[in-house]
Design a protein around this motif. Structure first.
Motif: not given
Length: 319
Positions: A3, A5-7, A18, A20, A22, A56, A59, A186
């Motif tokens: 996945g 994750e971007c903030t 942010s 997210s 999956r 990211t 994980e 994704t």
């Protein structure tokens, strides 16, 4: 699959949000022009480097693309960004354009050309393999751009208004193509069109004025909105009540110039199929109703008219 994750905080653009995604899901990043959609994608892709950001993929710390100590340049990120401009390499054939990414990843010339042929087949433009990029129509060029993006085998695919520059017919064809290609990929597609979200997305994130206004599954956000922009986009009204929200469809709202019901004022009138959609400002939010402009009183299609609104009893409240 992994996945994303971007903030990002980009004060000069008014963005603080942010995102997210999956693994294996397609997110529609919905919002009007200037809401921050493209900024978020640019940060994720590495084209924009704000002081405060985190990107990211998956994980693993090894897949951190951006934080307070690390910034990975765009070409080293497992992320591909496709915009409304195909940006094909002029002077090169379609096949050479699509093979460019696999070659950059280290594949041999023959292996890269074979991979490119495969993606051109999947995007329905294999017959154009030896045509020059500058000779293509808008729809053809965007199909080739999609093939070129997917040929890089990105971990995450970002699409920034990929259909905006196409005419209605070409946009419909490319949308149908993407619907088949984005299965178990994704991906994030930034758009302000309901149809893109309805046909392409698993989840929806709504941005407004640089912030995330609401998010959830496609069905939940589009049928149970919590923000007026989302409700208008989905063609629904939105009322805030002491116990939650109501989002009646236009078919569930009846307007009258006089009578009982919720009082309001006609704010906007727009053509909609064979009827006219009337948007009404009410103290608790907005409502929409489809009326026949031929048989209805002229006042019901005149902005500024005071009206009453009856909502069908089957409309339920949600929180």
């Amino acid at each position: 699959m992994t996945g994303l994750e971007c903030t990002a905080s980009v004060p000069e653009r008014g963005v603080d949000a942010s995102l997210s995604v999956r693994a294996g899901r397609t997110v529609a990043l919905l919002g009007p022009n200037g809401s921050g959609k493209s900024t978020m994608l640019a940060v994720a892709a590495g084209l924009l480097r704000p002081g405060v950001a985190s990107v990211t993929v998956g994980e693993s710390p090894a897949l951190t693309c951006h934080d307070d100590r690390t910034w990975v340049p765009p070409h080293r990120r497992p992320i591909t960004l496709l915009t409304q401009d195909p940006s094909l390499f002029a002077g090169m054939s379609v096949l050479e354009n699509v093979a460019f990414g696999p070659r950059a990843r280290g594949l041999s010339r023959d292996a890269a050309r074979a991979a490119a042929h495969g993606w051109l087949e999947r995007t329905g433009v294999a017959h154009l393999a030896f045509a020059r990029a500058e000779s293509l129509s808008g729809g053809q060029a965007q199909r080739v751009a999609i093939a070129r993006a997917l040929a890089t085998e990105p971990t995450v695919l970002l699409l920034d208004e990929p259909l905006a520059a196409l005419d209605v017919d070409a946009a419909g064809e490319v949308r149908a193509l993407l619907a088949g290609l984005l299965t178990n990929v994704t991906a994030v597609i930034a758009t302000h069109h309901l149809l893109d979200a309805a046909l392409l997305a698993d989840d929806v994130v709504v941005m407004h004025e640089g912030r995330v206004a609401e998010q959830g599954t496609r069905a939940d956000v589009l049928t149970r909105p919590r923000h007026e922009f989302t409700a208008r986009l989905a063609g629904r009204g939105l009322l805030r009540t002491p116990t939650g929200f109501l989002a009646p469809s236009p078919a569930q709202v009846t307007l009258a110039v006089t009578g009982g019901g919720l009082p309001g004022t006609i704010a906007r009138v727009e053509a909609h199929a064979e009827s006219t959609r009337v948007w009404v400002d009410v103290p608790e939010g907005i409502l929409a109703s489809d009326v026949d402009p031929v048989t209805s009183p002229p006042a019901l299609v005149t902005p500024g008219t005071a009206v009453t609104c009856e909502i069908a009893p089957e409309v339920s409240t949600y929180t």
